[in-house]
Design an enzyme around this catalytic site. Structure first.
Site, PDB file in Angstrom:
ATOM      1  N   SER A 105       0.824  -1.202   0.000  1.00 26.57           N
ATOM      2  CA  SER A 105       0.000   0.000   0.000  1.00 26.57           C
ATOM      3  C   SER A 105       0.862   1.257   0.000  1.00 26.57           C
ATOM      4  O   SER A 105       1.692   1.433  -0.869  1.00 26.57           O
ATOM      5  CB  SER A 105      -0.966  -0.038   1.188  1.00 26.57           C
ATOM      6  OG  SER A 105      -1.793  -1.155   1.084  1.00 26.57           O
TER       7      SER A 105
ATOM      8  N   LYS B 250     -22.108  16.589   7.668  1.00 20.91           N
ATOM      9  CA  LYS B 250     -21.032  16.704   8.635  1.00 20.91           C
ATOM     10  C   LYS B 250     -20.831  15.429   9.452  1.00 20.91           C
ATOM     11  O   LYS B 250     -19.715  15.125   9.877  1.00 20.91           O
ATOM     12  CB  LYS B 250     -21.310  17.884   9.583  1.00 20.91           C
ATOM     13  CG  LYS B 250     -20.160  18.211  10.517  1.00 20.91           C
ATOM     14  CD  LYS B 250     -18.897  18.549   9.740  1.00 20.91           C
ATOM     15  CE  LYS B 250     -17.729  18.849  10.679  1.00 20.91           C
ATOM     16  NZ  LYS B 250     -16.496  19.112   9.932  1.00 20.91           N
TER      17      LYS B 250
END
Length: 303
Positions: free
Chosen positions: A123, A175
């Site tokens: 990764s 949010k």
């Protein structure tokens, strides 16, 4: 041929001979300067554990902070005795931003950089490695995992069962996207997927550029797959197979030195603390199914 022309001809021949002597001398000097007879040091910089700006991980495991790694690479470049850099990588990845920061530092190094992947270079750690001049991997190492992971958790049923009423007062419709007290809406899932797809495409693009491969080729072997060092070499993800000694020899060869010493540029140890929050996380990290010992995702909160 008159005397004047003869003198001119002899002068021309003499000039050519003198020029040839000068050129041969320059070639000899340059050749000696390029020959691997000089000595120097190779700086070994470790990149262990998750790659993150945080000084610690949730379980107290090793963390490679990009600011620290970048400083060590800079120090190695400024040390006149250091002729090459070896990054000793054993990491499952981490934050996209942190990984990219180190990758750019590797690319901008004035001295040759060789990466040795010992156990794992996956990764974000592989993104870092891809920026080096050469990648050497242990034959049985784990390499690749080119992919992006968003780790979410929905505890709403658990909260209901336990009589816990968890909620938020927010300003902005999205949010609390990814909050553990509710499931994502279909629209939010699409938004999150678009973000992941964009980051995944960028990851592939960077690896393709760094490894001089086509983007379509990298996309075909990416998909978060992990390969052994042997497989990775066949897929052109690494250049050579071998241990640390082989990697050091390759670094010395790139630097044009024959006799070298190894100098450790290890970061200073710090007291590790627990992460203060658990939220929405995105990172170049190994999937959950690889094994508990490798489950070290670095988090990057989305604000």
């Amino acid at each position: 041929m008159d005397k004047k022309n003869k003198m001119a001809l002899l002068g021309s021949i003499g000039g050519l001979v003198l020029l040839a002597i000068i050129l041969l001398s320059l070639i000899s000097v340059i050749g000696n300067s390029w020959s691997p007879s000089a000595s120097g040091s190779i700086a070994v910089i470790p990149i262990y554990g998750q790659i993150a700006y945080s000084p610690s991980s949730l379980m107290g495991s090793s963390v490679s902070n990009p600011d620290v790694i970048k400083e060590l690479i800079q120090n190695a470049n400024q040390d006149v005795n250091v002729k090459a850099i070896l990054l000793e990588v054993n990491s499952p990845g981490g934050s996209p931003v942190a990984s990219e920061e180190i990758m750019e530092s590797v690319q901008n190094s004035e001295k040759p950089v060789v990466v040795w992947i010992s156990d794992t270079g996956a990764s974000g750690a592989y993104l870092v490695a891809s920026g080096a001049d050469r990648i050497v991997a242990s034959p049985s190492s784990w390499v690749g995992s080119i992919g992006v992971l968003v780790d979410l958790i929905d505890l709403s049923r658990l909260y209901d069962r336990e009589g816990i009423n968890k909620y938020a007062i927010k300003g902005g419709e999205y949010k609390d996207m990814g909050a553990d007290y509710r499931e994502l809406t279909p629209e939010e899932k699409e938004m999150m997927q678009n973000m992941v797809d964009e980051e995944y495409d960028y990851f592939i693009e960077q690896v393709a550029k760094n490894r001089n491969l086509s983007k379509s080729y990298v996309a075909g072997i990416a998909e978060g797959k992990i390969y052994t060092g042997r497989q990775a070499k066949n897929l052109k993800l690494v250049d050579d197979l071998g241990g640390k000694d082989e990697a050091l020899d390759i670094a010395a060869h790139l630097a044009g030195i024959k006799d070298y010493t190894v100098v450790s540029f290890a970061p200073r140890t710090t007291l590790e603390s627990l992460l203060s929050s658990i939220g929405t996380k995105i990172g170049y990290a190994l999937g959950m199914g690889i094994g508990e010992n490798m489950n070290q995702e670095t988090i990057q909160n989305i604000y």
